[in-house]
Design an enzyme around this catalytic site. Structure first.
Site, mmCIF file in Angstrom:
data_model
loop_
_atom_site.group_PDB
_atom_site.id
_atom_site.type_symbol
_atom_site.label_atom_id
_atom_site.label_comp_id
_atom_site.label_asym_id
_atom_site.label_seq_id
_atom_site.Cartn_x
_atom_site.Cartn_y
_atom_site.Cartn_z
ATOM 1 N N LYS A 57 16.234 21.926 -9.667
ATOM 2 C CA LYS A 57 15.466 20.909 -10.106
ATOM 3 C C LYS A 57 16.003 19.754 -11.080
ATOM 4 O O LYS A 57 17.139 20.190 -11.664
ATOM 5 C CB LYS A 57 14.142 21.041 -10.850
ATOM 6 C CG LYS A 57 13.098 21.911 -9.976
ATOM 7 C CD LYS A 57 11.909 21.242 -9.533
ATOM 8 C CE LYS A 57 11.310 20.260 -10.544
ATOM 9 N NZ LYS A 57 10.073 20.153 -10.416
ATOM 10 N N GLU A 66 9.349 9.285 -16.735
ATOM 11 C CA GLU A 66 8.044 9.802 -16.948
ATOM 12 C C GLU A 66 7.373 9.183 -18.359
ATOM 13 O O GLU A 66 6.377 8.842 -18.524
ATOM 14 C CB GLU A 66 7.905 11.018 -16.683
ATOM 15 C CG GLU A 66 8.070 11.666 -15.270
ATOM 16 C CD GLU A 66 8.224 13.063 -15.234
ATOM 17 O OE1 GLU A 66 7.164 13.676 -14.559
ATOM 18 O OE2 GLU A 66 9.087 13.596 -15.459
ATOM 19 N N SER A 74 15.125 22.322 -15.000
ATOM 20 C CA SER A 74 13.826 23.356 -15.205
ATOM 21 C C SER A 74 14.376 24.592 -15.724
ATOM 22 O O SER A 74 15.606 24.897 -15.319
ATOM 23 C CB SER A 74 13.205 23.057 -13.764
ATOM 24 O OG SER A 74 12.563 24.324 -13.669
ATOM 25 N N HIS A 110 0.881 -1.208 0.208
ATOM 26 C CA HIS A 110 -0.102 -0.123 0.057
ATOM 27 C C HIS A 110 0.908 1.292 0.131
ATOM 28 O O HIS A 110 0.447 2.235 0.371
ATOM 29 C CB HIS A 110 -0.869 0.159 1.348
ATOM 30 C CG HIS A 110 -1.916 -1.323 1.506
ATOM 31 N ND1 HIS A 110 -2.853 -1.456 1.103
ATOM 32 C CD2 HIS A 110 -1.372 -2.240 2.112
ATOM 33 C CE1 HIS A 110 -3.347 -2.944 1.403
ATOM 34 N NE2 HIS A 110 -2.329 -3.193 2.097
#
Ligand code: ARG
Length: 467
Positions: A293, A300, A287, A166
């Site tokens: 970043k 992704e 970024s 979970h």
């Protein structure tokens, strides 16, 4: 031309006998597949060479015509490979583009190549050969991904991390064991790939339009020349079967799903909050506005490619589901789905192999997280069963009290005083602290398939022999 006017009204050179005029421009546009099936040129030429060679061997065409055909086809192959070949949409597809060029190159002998075959068995052959090669490439790519995981697993057979259910901390595991879970997944993908190659390893050529042919062809000869185990057995099934494409897409969808789950973990692990891994500069992006970043774009995109691959599977299943036997033009819609899925899968596996190979494992962060969240509570319960003879349910209950107390004190289980533990169950002794560390916890999981480092090393050795 999309305005509905015909580019030319001259009738088709392949079947012009029956036709007074050529197709409407819109007809040509919806009908043509050359835009994508030119990818099959090498398979088409290989198939035609095998077919012509067999026709001559069987005395159906002369050796002289066969030589001209083979020579012409090889010329076309080099024209295509050097970018000199002009593909024409008026000629619909790769099969007719090649045949028309052959007629220009060698004259009337070209017209004999299509004896005892049809585009129906021809396309079934070309596409099958292409998918078979793609499956072989997928096998190789998966092997490289598995190898990358085996190396990381070996390096981190002892590295502890929290195991989750979970996405809540469950029990400590080793990072090596976690890596080996992916080895199992990609290993199953690879075995599906190998089975699919087995299933599809039969040659369609010679089924002709759907009924076979009256010419004395030798389908065993063409099958052998093209590297198949043998010929397909039913001519109707042969020209209407796209199981090999569907199987490729289902395998691709399952593999992409595995890649996507891994991608998701990489995205989570690389957040500053988790901080379990650091992606290499080679497999991340920055970024344009936030200088701090480092984004896991490759992961992704691997996760997103799954959507395309799944879409392709559903698209082709849907194309096929209502088709009467044997061939229908609907089946021309099979190729783009497979080509797109193949490209996505190849890229996703390659990107993932790079990420896995290059990522830095932050051992300290993993270890700190492994011990938090009362991850050794089950070890305490097991200890009470083993050392104090409690039934597991009672041990579970007592441990629940210990966790509640630790939570109240804001400490870990191992930080509770012996007196506090004794108050929960008098049978608890000093020795219990030995099982409350994450290292002891993972080392104790020696059941077959469990996370103990010695087990993980055995699993790695088992896989190394098979990879
Ligand atoms: N371009 C066609 C396809 O991809 C080739 C087969 C055409 N056969 C036919 N009977 N029209 O399916």
């Amino acid at each position: 031309m999309a305005d509905g006017t015909s580019e030319t009204k001259s009738s088709n050179q392949m079947w012009g006998g029956r036709f007074a005029s050529g197709p409407d421009a819109i007809m040509e546009e919806i009908n043509a597949s050359i835009g994508f099936d030119k990818k099959l040129y090498a398979q088409d030429i290989r198939g035609s060479i095998a077919h012509a060679t067999m026709l001559a061997h069987q005395g159906i065409i002369s050796a002289d015509d066969k030589d001209k055909i083979v020579h012409g086809l090889n010329t076309i192959l080099s024209e295509i490979e050097s970018g000199q070949f002009e593909f024409s949409r008026r000629l619909e597809d790769i099969h007719m583009n090649v045949e028309a060029r052959l007629a220009t190159l060698i004259g009337p002998a070209a017209g004999r190549l299509h004896t005892a075959r049809s585009r129906n068995d021809q396309v079934a052959l070309d596409f099958r050969l292409w998918v078979k090669e793609e499956l072989q490439k997928t096998d190789t790519a998966l092997t490289a991904l598995i190898a990358a995981f085996l190396d990381r697993a070996e390096e981190h057979a002892d590295t502890v991390m929290p195991g989750f259910t979970h996405l809540q901390t469950a029990q400590p595991v080793t990072f090596g064991h976690h890596c080996m879970a992916y080895v199992e997944m990609f290993g199953r993908d690879r075995s599906r790939v190998r089975h699919a190659i087995e299933h599809m390893d039969e040659s369609p050529i010679g089924a002709a339009a759907l009924a076979g042919t009256g010419f004395p062809i030798d389908r065993h000869m063409t099958a052998a020349a093209l590297g198949f185990r043998g010929p397909t057995r039913n001519s109707i099934d042969t020209v209407s079967d796209r199981d090999f494409a569907l199987e490729f897409l289902s395998i691709a969808a399952i593999a992409a799903t595995h890649l996507s789950r891994l991608a998701e973990e990489i995205v989570i692990w690389s957040t500053p909050q988790f901080g379990f891994i650091r992606l290499s500069d080679a497999f991340s992006t920055g970024s344009s506005i936030m200088p701090q970043k480092k984004n896991p774009d490759a992961a992704e995109l691997v996760r997103a490619k799954t959507g395309r691959v799944n879409g392709s599977l559903i698209a082709l299943l849907t194309v096929m589901k209502g088709l009467p036997l044997a061939y229908s033009k609907d089946m021309q819609e099979d190729k783009e789905q497979v080509f797109d899925a193949a490209e996505s899968l190849e890229l996703a596996i390659a990107a993932m192999t790079g990420m896995v190979r290059d990522m830095t494992i932050r051992v300290d962060r993993m270890k700190a997280a492994a011990g938090s969240g009362y991850s050794t509570a089950t070890d305490l319960a097991d200890w009470l069963v083993r050392e104090a003879g409690l039934p597991f349910r009672d041990a579970h209950h007592a441990t629940g009290h210990a966790v509640a107390l630790a939570e109240e004190r804001g400490c870990e289980l191992a930080e509770l005083a012996l007196d506090d533990l004794k108050a929960i169950n008098p049978a608890i002794t000093e020795k219990v602290y030995d099982v409350l560390t994450v290292e002891a916890s993972v080392a104790s999981r020696t059941s077959f398939g469990g996370t103990a480092p010695e087990n993980v090393r055995r699993q790695i050795a088992w896989w190394r022999e098979r990879n």
